[in-house]
Design an enzyme around this catalytic site. Structure first.
Site, PDB file in Angstrom:
ATOM      1  N   GLU A 309      -6.935  -3.259  -4.146  1.00  0.00           N
ATOM      2  CA  GLU A 309      -7.880  -4.375  -4.086  1.00  0.00           C
ATOM      3  C   GLU A 309      -8.929  -4.292  -5.191  1.00  0.00           C
ATOM      4  OE1 GLU A 309      -9.207  -4.301   0.050  1.00  0.00           O
ATOM      5  OE2 GLU A 309      -7.466  -5.505   0.620  1.00  0.00           O
ATOM      6  N   ASP A 383      -2.612  -4.299   7.913  1.00  0.00           N
ATOM      7  CA  ASP A 383      -4.058  -4.134   7.818  1.00  0.00           C
ATOM      8  C   ASP A 383      -4.768  -4.393   9.136  1.00  0.00           C
ATOM      9  OD1 ASP A 383      -6.566  -3.779   6.867  1.00  0.00           O
ATOM     10  OD2 ASP A 383      -6.657  -5.611   5.679  1.00  0.00           O
ATOM     11  N   GLU A 411     -12.616  -6.191  12.525  1.00  0.00           N
ATOM     12  CA  GLU A 411     -12.455  -7.151  11.439  1.00  0.00           C
ATOM     13  C   GLU A 411     -11.519  -8.297  11.823  1.00  0.00           C
ATOM     14  OE1 GLU A 411     -10.954  -5.346   7.878  1.00  0.00           O
ATOM     15  OE2 GLU A 411     -10.652  -7.264   6.865  1.00  0.00           O
TER      16      GLU A 411
HETATM   17  O1  GCW Z   1      -8.936  -4.719   5.705  1.00  0.00           O
HETATM   18  C1  GCW Z   1      -9.298  -4.746   4.385  1.00  0.00           C
HETATM   19  C2  GCW Z   1     -10.665  -5.288   4.390  1.00  0.00           C
HETATM   20  C3  GCW Z   1     -11.495  -4.824   3.248  1.00  0.00           C
HETATM   21  C4  GCW Z   1     -11.401  -3.307   3.158  1.00  0.00           C
HETATM   22  C5  GCW Z   1      -9.942  -2.929   2.957  1.00  0.00           C
HETATM   23  C6  GCW Z   1      -9.736  -1.428   2.908  1.00  0.00           C
HETATM   24  C7  GCW Z   1     -13.061  -1.743   2.507  1.00  0.00           C
HETATM   25  O2  GCW Z   1     -10.598  -6.687   4.427  1.00  0.00           O
HETATM   26  O3  GCW Z   1     -12.807  -5.243   3.487  1.00  0.00           O
HETATM   27  O4  GCW Z   1     -12.211  -2.775   2.152  1.00  0.00           O
HETATM   28  O5  GCW Z   1      -9.190  -3.408   4.018  1.00  0.00           O
HETATM   29  O6  GCW Z   1      -9.392  -0.876   3.941  1.00  0.00           O
HETATM   30  O7  GCW Z   1      -9.903  -0.839   1.872  1.00  0.00           O
END
Ligand code: GCW
Length: 710
Positions: A309, A383, A411
């Site tokens: 990311e 995720d 989240e």
């Molecule tokens: O789930 C995603 C989240 C991000 C997060 C990423 C991760 C910290 O949307 O906010 O970043 O995973 O786990 O690195």
């Protein structure tokens, strides 16, 4: 009424009010004390305990023993409703100490057993009527003390205690995704608990309560900053602040870790590169580690989110994940530090399946990581969805130390608005059989049988007075710690303990609340993403349904990529006829997941693209079944609201009504999820809603518009 009379009535009213407060045990409570409330126990156990516990003796001198002493004075006095002297004599009714510090414990000759329990282990025994809490270390004695409190708070008999306890995992760590500006990524309970601008001069007393709470459930590490890291945290200015926090945590056995930005040598070190094989980079990290350990001798180590990311990493320099991790590991190794290397890596390639990406990226490096590297893998392959099958890297990298990363913060599970007891979800994950070494190779076993072991949880804490935004969600913090200590703990036990410690001792109320807790995860899956659906969330903030979403720049950030609904059916084909990422699992698991007949329905649309008309186990068609699950989720929230109503007066009004208000939001959202998803999927399925499923109040366009301006 004359003025005088009114005054008298007021006074009378006040006296009545005070009397009322004195006789009722349901005093207002803002939730700050978590599961360490130490309120007076019910009369039925009070008298027994008062007989038993007349004096307490803490035999040892250190900041940790001071903490034990404080906890016992406050805790016993609170629970027993009378002051209990805490001294250091041998003739007390409860004795805490080590063989080295307590003459009485020395006489018991437990050295060998205590040693075999390891540094965090402890023994609690009733010896000739005396409750003895013993360990080979101060921290073990602290853990034993908190266990003793758990016994009292759950009203256990003390007559014949025979407990030996040792944690099953070494590193039991909270990950805070806290930014240096005080905000928290994916945090829903206020701001960061670390007040960087005030530190190191002013130390918020709340940090001690944070440390107490964690120690009470066995957590022994805390990553202070976001894995989307800012290199500033590694500057001398910030390291002084970090050291101040570490000083508060130390007596409670909590080590501090930092998320390291891989490009830090460039960001703050002025080097032209962050290439992990460049000697100047190697030297920079080594010097940085030395500098940190000078300030914080028990610093835990680093966590790194690399090449994920947008974060920098070794791949930026054509080096491997192993090159990057091992370079950092070498920097902290002389100080016995470790590196958590995250496996959340999913560079998009056209046509790829994100669920297979981490495995593809990391598996080639099995056996290549240094001894002090732990590969930190999210529980599922995508995720933190409301439900995922276990990540194939568990049991997939036998020569690598793999630890789970769980998300305590919600989240994708309704932020701090929805009541979900996550232990059920974590149990399902830990109990999943990977077949890595034949039947019975559960995730929990795979994780436990390594040289170094651990588990990480992304914290749900923040500056809100009740720490977690929603009172019920304190239970998830609690459950994470207890599962880290013993990954086999049943969710029912966790729910019962937490409820008794935190909410009420009323047996009927406990039963009701525990039932709600245990049902809650399935219910949320039902109204959000039933039958293996996933990632139907509104982009960016991840709150609320947007299954139609298709405008993110990356395909794999769009819900349509995941559900693949069309005129035929719905679901992501991950079998041989599709992405075939199911092949990442060991054959027995792979065979079950790839066979539509045998694949558990809860994972069906995760692995298969299935016809709307398929007959499900219930006899309903897939379309009807989907609709039924959404409705069922809503029904649960409604039933839970009604059930909660019956607890009025049993739980203090303050928490009772705060939870009531949250349940109202949860019902609103569950209805929103059901209606938005069913209306949208109906545009493909073109079938009517089955009987018993309520008609949505609005048109699909309204839900789309709502999501847009939410
Ligand atoms: O789930 C995603 C989240 C991000 C997060 C990423 C991760 C910290 O949307 O906010 O970043 O995973 O786990 O690195």
């Amino acid at each position: 009424m004359s003025h005088k009379k009114a005054h008298k009535a007021q006074k009378y009213g006040f006296v009545l009010f005070v009397l009322f407060c004195a006789i009722t045990s349901v005093k207002a409570d803002d939730g700050y004390r978590l599961w360490l409330r130490y309120e007076r126990l019910p009369a039925r156990s009070l008298n027994l305990y008062r007989e038993r516990i007349r004096t307490v003796s803490v035999q040892g001198t250190s900041p940790t023993f001071d903490a034990i002493r404080r906890e016992l004075s406050v805790g016993c006095a609170g629970l027993l409703g009378m002051p209990i002297p805490v001294g250091d004599r041998d003739d007390a009714s409860v004795i805490v100490g080590l063989p080295q510090t307590s003459p009485l414990i020395r006489k018991l000759r437990w050295e060998a057993e205590l040693k075999s329990l390891g540094p965090d282990g402890y023994r609690i025994r009733t010896v000739r009527g005396v409750v003895v809490i013993a360990s080979s270390t101060d921290i073990g004695a602290l853990y034993g003390t908190f266990h003793f409190f758990r016994l009292l708070q759950t009203e256990q008999p003390l007559d014949n205690l025979q407990l030996d306890q040792a944690p099953r995992l070494n590193f039991r760590v909270l990950n805070h995704w806290d930014n240096l500006d005080g905000s928290i990524e994916r945090g829903y309970a206020g701001n960061s608990l670390w007040n960087w601008s005030e530190l190191p001069e002013r130390i918020d007393p709340r940090l001690t309560d944070y440390a107490r709470a964690n120690a009470s459930i066995g957590i022994n590490g805390s990553v202070l900053n976001n894995v989307n890291a800012n290199a500033q945290i590694l500057t001398p200015e910030y390291l002084d602040k970090v050291a101040a926090i570490a000083n508060v945590f130390r007596p409670y056995g909590i080590r501090v870790y930092l998320a390291a930005r891989f490009s830090a040598p460039m960001d703050i070190g002025k080097l032209p590169t962050a290439d992990p094989l460049d000697p100047s980079v190697v030297a920079w990290w080594k010097a940085k580690a030395d500098e940190i350990y000078k300030l914080i001798p028990d610093f835990g180590g680093f966590i790194v989110k690399a090449n994920s990311e947008g974060q920098p990493g070794p791949r930026t320099y054509n080096r491997t994940h192993a090159d990057g991790a091992n370079m950092l590991a070498a920097a902290v190794a002389p100080h016995h530090g470790i590196v958590f290397w995250r496996a959340f890596v999913y560079d998009m390639k056209p046509g790829y399946d994100r669920a297979g990406a981490a495995y593809e990226n990391l598996k080639p490096f099995d056996g290549k990581f240094a001894r002090n590297v732990l590969l930190q893998v999210k529980n599922g392959p995508i995720d933190f969805q409301p439900r995922e099958p276990f990540h194939p890297l568990f049991g997939g990298m036998p020569q690598t130390q793999v630890i789970p990363e769980l998300q305590i913060t919600q989240e994708y599970l309704g932020f701090s608005n929805h009541f979900v007891f996550l232990a059920s979800m974590w149990r399902e994950f830990l109990d999943s059989d990977t077949y890595a070494a034949g039947r019975g190779s559960t995730v929990a076993k795979v994780v436990e049988h390594q040289r170094l072991t651990g588990i990480a949880g992304v914290a749900n804490t923040g500056s809100d007075r009740n720490w977690t935004g929603h009172h019920m969600l304190q239970a998830n913090w609690y459950a994470f710690g207890r599962l880290a200590w013993d990954p086999d703990t049943p969710s029912q036990q966790l729910a019962t303990e937490w409820t008794k410690l935190t909410l009420t001792h009323d047996p009927k109320a406990v039963a009701t609340i525990v039932r709600m807790m245990l049902e809650s995860h399935e219910a949320v899956v039902n109204y959000m993403t039933p039958l293996g659906l996933h990632h139907l969330f509104w982009g960016g903030h991840h709150y609320g349904p947007a299954p139609w979403w298709d405008t993110e720049k990356r395909d794999d950030w769009n819900p349509v990529y995941y559900h693949k609904a069309d005129a035929f059916g719905i679901g992501f084909d991950r079998t041989r006829t599709g992405s075939n990422t199911v092949s990442q699992y060991h054959p027995p698991v792979r065979r079950v997941f790839s066979d539509l007949q045998r694949c558990p329905e809860k994972f069906m649309l995760w692995f298969h693209h299935v016809s709307w008309d398929r007959k499900m186990k219930s006899g309903r068609t897939l379309w009807d079944e989907l609709a039924w699950h959404y409705q069922h989720g809503v029904d649960w929230v409604r039933a839970t609201r009604a059930g909660w109503g019956e607890l009025k007066g049993v739980i203090d009004e303050e928490r009772y009504s705060a939870i009531e208000r949250k349940l109202e939001i949860q019902e609103r959202d569950a209805v929103w999820w059901r209606d938005a998803c069913l209306l949208y999927f109906q545009t493909f399925a073109k079938r009517p809603l089955p009987a018993g499923v309520e008609k949505p109040a609005h048109a699909l366009a309204d839900y789309k518009a709502k999501a847009l301006d939410w």
